[in-house]
Design an enzyme around this catalytic site. Structure first.
Site, PDB file in Angstrom:
ATOM      1  N   GLU A   1      55.139 -13.134   6.368  1.00 19.21           N
ATOM      2  CA  GLU A   1      55.422 -11.715   6.213  1.00 19.21           C
ATOM      3  C   GLU A   1      56.817 -11.340   6.705  1.00 19.21           C
ATOM      4  OE1 GLU A   1      53.715  -9.391   4.785  1.00 19.21           O
ATOM      5  OE2 GLU A   1      51.941 -10.569   4.299  1.00 19.21           O
ATOM      6  N   HIS A   2      57.317 -12.040   7.705  1.00 19.10           N
ATOM      7  CA  HIS A   2      58.562 -11.617   8.343  1.00 19.10           C
ATOM      8  C   HIS A   2      59.785 -12.071   7.548  1.00 19.10           C
ATOM      9  CE1 HIS A   2      61.468 -10.690  11.462  1.00 19.10           C
ATOM     10  NE2 HIS A   2      60.498 -10.166  12.194  1.00 19.10           N
TER      11      HIS A   2
END
Length: 475
Positions: free
Chosen positions: A82-83
């Site tokens: 996600e990052h």
């Protein structure tokens, strides 16, 4: 003035493979002087954040060692999470903690960047206070396009090649004030609401100053993920209130919040609402834990009613002091014209004394831990058939530690005697004190060997230990 201490918070693009995370940890803690304070790994973000403090030179070495591990073990062509990220080692910030200025951290970032570019072949962008271009102050601007978007571009890094490393990508290295990574979870799975709130509160959207924010879905909940770039401008409590108000306007409650990594104590104050583990993230507390008790505190413990620490730890401390004095006399000898003929040997003694001092300081704590294990062994129920063997094993461990102290201290004593003969005459009394402390330490350590062996169910189990103790006594 306090000894220089810098914090580094490298972020690595791996939050799922425990072997890689453990290897990164090992690389960092292997550097003398480094205190690893915290490791947080997130499988959804597929990212790990390490926090450590160290003197400046040690901080640089630890960061570089870990970057070498990340380069070898993390392949961004196979990475997802996600990052946002552009590198196996995505970002390495240096933060002044004590006895060091921001300019010193900027110099440290540049040194590391140059080394990484040359030796690891990774493009390095200097960011935050170390940035050499205004468009590189903010990390999101540096990271635009991420690894995949950068692959087709010719880059203009501050150090290293103008193409991303084929598997390790690119890295941002910088210097900055304390940054708080702060996440707020909403009581909804609708990530669009988190994105809207993030846009509303971040600086670039006209919201709060010194705030970066994005919206994600994490664990089935919408998350407003934020970096607070200056906690003295916008503290976490102000951000919490703003997000809560924005969520309430949309008919959504705040479920919980979390701090990622460690933050100064002043950042936690007022931010406790829905932050149940706040105390676990206080930087000052973690530093105090790694530094151990003060000397006065340790002496108070020794004088207390508990048998731990006891005579074995005191002997190891006396040995540590002896090695420190040997190192002092060597330093007072090196560089003096009158002692030029012995300078080479004095340097060798200095290096050995410093190494032994570190080993002995560790043994102070190990002796206490070994005796604690003996106490625990005696608590095993008497009807447990494993009790005698458990006690014997603990006693043998409690005998081996002071034997090691005696063995190491015998070398310290010889070095003290040598420095007394050849060292700076103005410090020869210090060498004699070192020799006396070493003698006392050896005697105390060997007494602890004997008493633990005598307590064995069969003293023959410790015969080899006693024989070595006798050899040390004879020498």
């Amino acid at each position: 003035m306090p000894s220089p201490l810098v914090e580094s918070v490298p972020n690595f693009s791996e939050g799922r493979d425990q072997t890689t995370i453990d290897t990164l940890r090992s690389a960092i803690v292997a550097v003398p002087g480094v205190k690893l304070l915290d490791v947080q790994s997130d499988a959804a973000h597929n990212r790990s954040v390490f926090t450590f403090v160290a003197p400046p030179a040690a901080a640089l070495e630890a960061a570089y060692a870990a970057m070498g591990v990340a380069t070898a073990r993390i392949d961004l062509t196979k990475h997802s999470g996600e990052h946002p990220r552009m590198g196996a080692t995505d970002v390495v910030p240096f933060v002044p903690v004590a006895g060091i200025m921001m300019d010193d951290c900027v110099a440290l970032a540049r040194q590391l960047g140059e080394r990484v570019g040359k030796e690891l072949g990774i493009p390095v962008f200097l960011y935050a206070r170390a940035a050499q271009r205004p468009e590189r102050v903010l990390l999101p601007d540096v990271r635009k396009g991420e690894f995949e978007g950068m692959q087709s571009r010719v880059l203009e890094p501050d150090f290293g090649p103008n193409r991303v490393h084929p598997t390790a990508g690119a890295t941002a290295i910088g210097a900055r004030p304390f940054l708080v990574a702060y996440n707020i979870y909403l009581a909804t799975a609708d990530v669009q609401i988190a994105k809207e709130i993030a846009k509303q509160i971040r600086t670039s959207g006209g919201g709060l100053p010194a705030v970066q924010a994005s919206g994600f879905e994490v664990g089935g909940l919408a998350q407003v993920s934020m970096n607070l770039l200056d906690i003295d401008v916008t503290p976490p409590w102000a951000v919490f209130q703003a997000v809560q108000a924005a969520a309430n306007e949309r008919g959504v409650a705040v479920k919980q919040s979390e701090i990622v990594g460690l933050v100064p104590e002043r950042a936690i104050l007022g931010a406790g609402l829905l932050l149940p583990d706040a105390a676990d993230h206080v930087l000052e507390s973690k530093i105090r834990e790694t530094q151990g008790p003060t000397l006065d505190g340790w002496i108070d413990e020794l004088a207390g009613g508990s048998p731990v620490p006891g005579g074995g730890s005191a002997a190891a401390l006396a040995a540590t002091l002896a090695a420190a004095l040997v190192a002092m006399v060597a330093r007072l000898t090196i560089g003096r014209k009158a002692y030029a003929s012995v300078e080479g040997r004095a340097k060798e003694i200095l290096a050995e004394a410093d190494r032994l001092r570190t080993d002995l300081r560790r043994l102070v704590d190990e002796d206490a831990e070994a005796y604690t294990a003996v106490n625990e062994a005696y608590k095993v129920p008497k009807d447990n058939p494993a009790r005698p063997k458990t006690i014997d094993q603990a006693l043998l461990g409690a005998a081996r530690v002071p034997l090691t102290v005696a063995r190491v201290t015998a070398t310290v004593r010889k070095l003290a005697q040598e420095m007394e003969q050849m060292g700076n005459k103005n410090a020869r009394s210090d060498a004699r004190v070192a020799e006396g402390l070493a003698r006392a330490a050896i005697a105390g350590a060997l007494e602890n060997v004997r008493v633990n062996v005598e307590a064995l169910s069969d003293p023959a189990l410790g015969l080899e230990l006693l024989e070595e103790a006798e050899r040390i006594t004879t020498r």
